[in-house]
Design a protein around this motif. Structure first.
Motif, PDB file in Angstrom:
ATOM      1  N   MET A 195      72.256 -19.091 -10.455  1.00 58.12           N
ATOM      2  CA  MET A 195      72.903 -18.261 -11.469  1.00 58.12           C
ATOM      3  C   MET A 195      73.784 -17.182 -10.845  1.00 58.12           C
ATOM      4  O   MET A 195      74.430 -16.410 -11.558  1.00 58.12           O
ATOM      5  CB  MET A 195      71.844 -17.611 -12.359  1.00 58.12           C
ATOM      6  CG  MET A 195      71.021 -18.596 -13.165  1.00 58.12           C
ATOM      7  SD  MET A 195      69.581 -17.815 -13.965  1.00 58.12           S
ATOM      8  CE  MET A 195      70.396 -16.766 -15.177  1.00 58.12           C
ATOM      9  N   GLY A 196      73.800 -17.120  -9.523  1.00 57.16           N
ATOM     10  CA  GLY A 196      74.600 -16.109  -8.845  1.00 57.16           C
ATOM     11  C   GLY A 196      73.928 -14.758  -8.763  1.00 57.16           C
ATOM     12  O   GLY A 196      74.592 -13.739  -8.528  1.00 57.16           O
ATOM     13  N   LEU A 197      72.599 -14.725  -8.932  1.00 57.56           N
ATOM     14  CA  LEU A 197      71.855 -13.475  -8.909  1.00 57.56           C
ATOM     15  C   LEU A 197      71.153 -13.291  -7.566  1.00 57.56           C
ATOM     16  O   LEU A 197      70.979 -14.248  -6.803  1.00 57.56           O
ATOM     17  CB  LEU A 197      70.822 -13.463 -10.043  1.00 57.56           C
ATOM     18  CG  LEU A 197      71.395 -13.644 -11.457  1.00 57.56           C
ATOM     19  CD1 LEU A 197      70.262 -13.748 -12.475  1.00 57.56           C
ATOM     20  CD2 LEU A 197      72.328 -12.487 -11.817  1.00 57.56           C
ATOM     21  N   ASP A 198      70.748 -12.074  -7.295  1.00 63.46           N
ATOM     22  CA  ASP A 198      70.021 -11.758  -6.070  1.00 63.46           C
ATOM     23  C   ASP A 198      68.542 -12.054  -6.304  1.00 63.46           C
ATOM     24  O   ASP A 198      67.812 -11.245  -6.880  1.00 63.46           O
ATOM     25  CB  ASP A 198      70.231 -10.282  -5.710  1.00 63.46           C
ATOM     26  CG  ASP A 198      69.647  -9.924  -4.346  1.00 63.46           C
ATOM     27  OD1 ASP A 198      68.646 -10.551  -3.944  1.00 63.46           O
ATOM     28  OD2 ASP A 198      70.183  -9.013  -3.693  1.00 63.46           O
ATOM     29  N   ALA A 199      68.096 -13.220  -5.857  1.00 63.18           N
ATOM     30  CA  ALA A 199      66.729 -13.664  -6.136  1.00 63.18           C
ATOM     31  C   ALA A 199      65.708 -12.707  -5.536  1.00 63.18           C
ATOM     32  O   ALA A 199      64.715 -12.353  -6.184  1.00 63.18           O
ATOM     33  CB  ALA A 199      66.526 -15.081  -5.600  1.00 63.18           C
TER      34      ALA A 199
END
Length: 287
Positions: free
Chosen positions: A207-211
């Motif tokens: 999703m393009g998030l910082d996991a």
């Protein structure tokens, strides 16, 4: 004298034959007993695993004394009837939906699992060709019925929605190892975009998030709930009502009875079962 000797040899042979027959019967009886006991243990284990599914679903709503469980795949332990049961619950909204995910999200998930770019693009396009209603290949590759025929497959692109995640194994370019990696992160009961509150690391990355940042935030919310900030913990834990539950019961030795279910909770006040089963699998696994 010769007749007596022959009779003695015959008796000895009969005794040896009877001994062998009795030994074989005893061995067969023992094997059947062990098989019966193993089957009985596994049947009991499956019932315990089923109970684990019910218990996990009961914990999805918090109480004044017990916070709700998080539906993000973390393990929970439950002791029941002298057995250790490991439970994991994942909200299906936190997964990538095979029928609704766009090409960028599909490719992102594949890349997050270590698939190289060219293959990720081909597979993403093949998934779209499988589910769309036309026979036109995606501009970036893909596979329609003609490609399946040329590759020797006895079937073509479905040109319809995925009915289950298992169908993904039939998509051109998919293999068993990659499917095993993808299976925990995909669904046919989700939405166009996964819910970041319940997504696991590969989906968050897709999703393009910082996991790492988001997973650390969840841990802080858990810590806050543990010291009494139940409002924040309840908001973070509240799920959408469609869950994947993995229930594993430890049996004798290295065996486990496993039940995996996708269920949808029924609204309170509705007569009948507390949930509707969307998918149910059970079996055995090594510990």
């Amino acid at each position: 004298m010769n007749c007596r000797g022959a009779a003695l040899v015959l008796v000895m042979w009969l005794i040896a034959l009877l001994t062998t027959t009795i030994a074989a019967f005893a061995l067969t009886a023992r094997v059947e007993h062990l098989q019966g006991r193993t089957m009985g243990d596994m049947a009991a284990g499956q019932e315990l695993a089923h109970a684990g599914v019910d218990y996990a679903l009961s914990r999805m709503q918090g109480t004044p004394t017990q916070p709700a469980w998080r539906a993000d795949g973390r393990p929970y332990r439950w002791q029941f009837d002298g057995h250790a049961i490991t439970l994991r619950v994942i909200d299906e909204s936190g997964k990538v939906d095979l029928n609704q995910a766009d090409p960028v999200l599909l490719q992102g998930l594949l890349r997050a699992l270590g698939v190289e770019q060219a293959r990720a693009q081909q597979l993403s396009s093949a998934i779209q060709d499988w589910r769309d209603a036309d026979d036109l290949k995606q501009p970036s590759g893909g596979a329609e019925s003609g490609d399946y025929a040329a590759a020797g497959f006895p079937y073509g692109a479905k040109n319809a929605r995925f009915d289950s995640i298992g169908e993904l194994q039939r998509v051109m370019g998919m293999d068993a190892a990659l499917y095993a990696q993808l299976a925990p992160h995909i669904t046919v009961f989700g939405g166009a975009r996964p819910n970041a509150r319940f997504a696991q690391a590969p989906v968050l990355t897709a999703m393009g998030l910082d996991a790492a940042l988001l997973l650390a935030q969840r841990e802080r919310e858990d810590a806050a709930a543990a010291i009494g900030d139940t409002a924040g913990g309840a908001m973070a834990a509240a799920g959408t009502g469609t869950y994947n539950v993995d229930s594993r019961v430890t049996l004798v030795g290295d065996r486990q009875a496993v039940t995996r279910a996708v269920v949808r909770l029924n609204p309170e006040g509705v007569a009948g079962a507390p949930y509707t089963v969307l998918r149910w699998e059970q079996g055995a696994a090594a510990k």
